[in-house]
Design a protein around this motif. Structure first.
Motif, PDB file in Angstrom:
ATOM      1  N   GLN A   1       0.894  -1.166   0.020  1.00 17.39           N
ATOM      2  CA  GLN A   1       0.042   0.106  -0.142  1.00 17.39           C
ATOM      3  C   GLN A   1       1.053   0.982  -0.050  1.00 17.39           C
ATOM      4  N   VAL A   2       0.378   2.307  -0.721  1.00 19.42           N
ATOM      5  CA  VAL A   2       1.102   3.635  -0.828  1.00 19.42           C
ATOM      6  C   VAL A   2       0.222   4.714  -0.486  1.00 19.42           C
ATOM      7  N   GLN A   3       0.678   5.682   0.460  1.00 23.51           N
ATOM      8  CA  GLN A   3      -0.026   6.620   1.053  1.00 23.51           C
ATOM      9  C   GLN A   3       0.705   7.998   0.952  1.00 23.51           C
ATOM     10  N   LEU A   4       0.121   9.112   0.930  1.00 19.25           N
ATOM     11  CA  LEU A   4       0.518  10.327   1.232  1.00 19.25           C
ATOM     12  C   LEU A   4      -0.149  10.948   2.413  1.00 19.25           C
ATOM     13  N   VAL A   5       0.729  11.390   3.316  1.00 20.15           N
ATOM     14  CA  VAL A   5       0.194  12.015   4.636  1.00 20.15           C
ATOM     15  C   VAL A   5       0.753  13.452   4.932  1.00 20.15           C
ATOM     16  N   GLU A   6      -0.299  14.401   4.673  1.00 20.13           N
ATOM     17  CA  GLU A   6       0.045  15.775   4.991  1.00 20.13           C
ATOM     18  C   GLU A   6      -0.160  16.416   6.360  1.00 20.13           C
ATOM     19  N   SER A   7       0.631  17.398   6.419  1.00 21.86           N
ATOM     20  CA  SER A   7       0.431  18.010   7.988  1.00 21.86           C
ATOM     21  C   SER A   7       0.873  19.366   7.473  1.00 21.86           C
ATOM     22  N   GLY A   8       0.521  20.348   8.752  1.00 21.98           N
ATOM     23  CA  GLY A   8       0.992  21.726   8.648  1.00 21.98           C
ATOM     24  C   GLY A   8      -0.024  22.885   8.404  1.00 21.98           C
ATOM     25  N   CYS A  95      -1.917  17.224  -1.531  1.00 23.87           N
ATOM     26  CA  CYS A  95      -0.504  17.204  -2.156  1.00 23.87           C
ATOM     27  C   CYS A  95      -0.885  15.713  -3.053  1.00 23.87           C
ATOM     28  N   PHE A  96       0.154  15.936  -4.073  1.00 25.25           N
ATOM     29  CA  PHE A  96      -0.009  14.672  -4.858  1.00 25.25           C
ATOM     30  C   PHE A  96       1.399  14.037  -5.349  1.00 25.25           C
ATOM     31  N   GLY A 112      -2.895  13.215  -0.969  1.00 24.53           N
ATOM     32  CA  GLY A 112      -3.133  13.093   0.204  1.00 24.53           C
ATOM     33  C   GLY A 112      -4.428  13.247   0.687  1.00 24.53           C
ATOM     34  N   GLN A 113      -4.703  13.503   1.987  1.00 28.79           N
ATOM     35  CA  GLN A 113      -5.934  13.441   2.579  1.00 28.79           C
ATOM     36  C   GLN A 113      -6.473  14.970   2.739  1.00 28.79           C
ATOM     37  N   GLY A 114      -5.676  15.813   2.297  1.00 25.85           N
ATOM     38  CA  GLY A 114      -5.943  17.303   2.463  1.00 25.85           C
ATOM     39  C   GLY A 114      -5.758  17.912   3.599  1.00 25.85           C
TER      40      GLY A 114
END
Length: 121
Positions: A1-8, A95-96, A112-114
């Motif tokens: 599984q691949v994921q993008l995790v945003e923060s900030g 993000c993408f 990403g989840q936004g």
């Protein structure tokens, strides 16, 4: 599984600054383009910045000289440094990344989840 995790994301006054981060993780073979889109209420999602593997970055005209996308390939992470923020920068930022999973030859776009950025006095 691949994921993008945003923060900030968060709330900031006009003229202020924020830094967004987006880390890719999972069974990743390769990453090509990484970057950011945003979507304001009632508007379509728009491209903010795209960092191309190899170094160059393209920006939307509305954010040039104020927002800067950078990338740490060792960490599979893309950043968005936002300065001189305006009310119209208020949006959900996504993000993408264009990535290839281990064991495959196909490139796919991941999101990403936004994260909400609100510019308000």
């Amino acid at each position: 599984q691949v994921q993008l995790v945003e923060s900030g994301g968060g709330l900031v006054q006009p003229g202020g600054s924020l830094r967004l981060s987006c880390a890719a993780s999972g069974s990743i073979s390769s990453i090509n383009n990484m970057g950011w889109y945003r979507q304001a209420p009632g508007k379509e999602r728009e491209l903010v910045a795209v960092n191309r593997n190899g170094g160059s970055t393209d920006y939307a005209d509305s954010v040039k000289s104020r927002l800067t996308a950078s990338r740490d390939n060792a960490k599979n992470t893309v950043y968005l440094q936002m300065t001189s923020l305006k009310l119209e920068d208020t949006a959900v930022y996504y993000c993408f990344a264009e990535m290839r999973r281990l064991g495959t030859i196909r490139w796919s776009n991941y999101w990403g989840q936004g994260t909400q950025v609100t510019v308000s006095s």
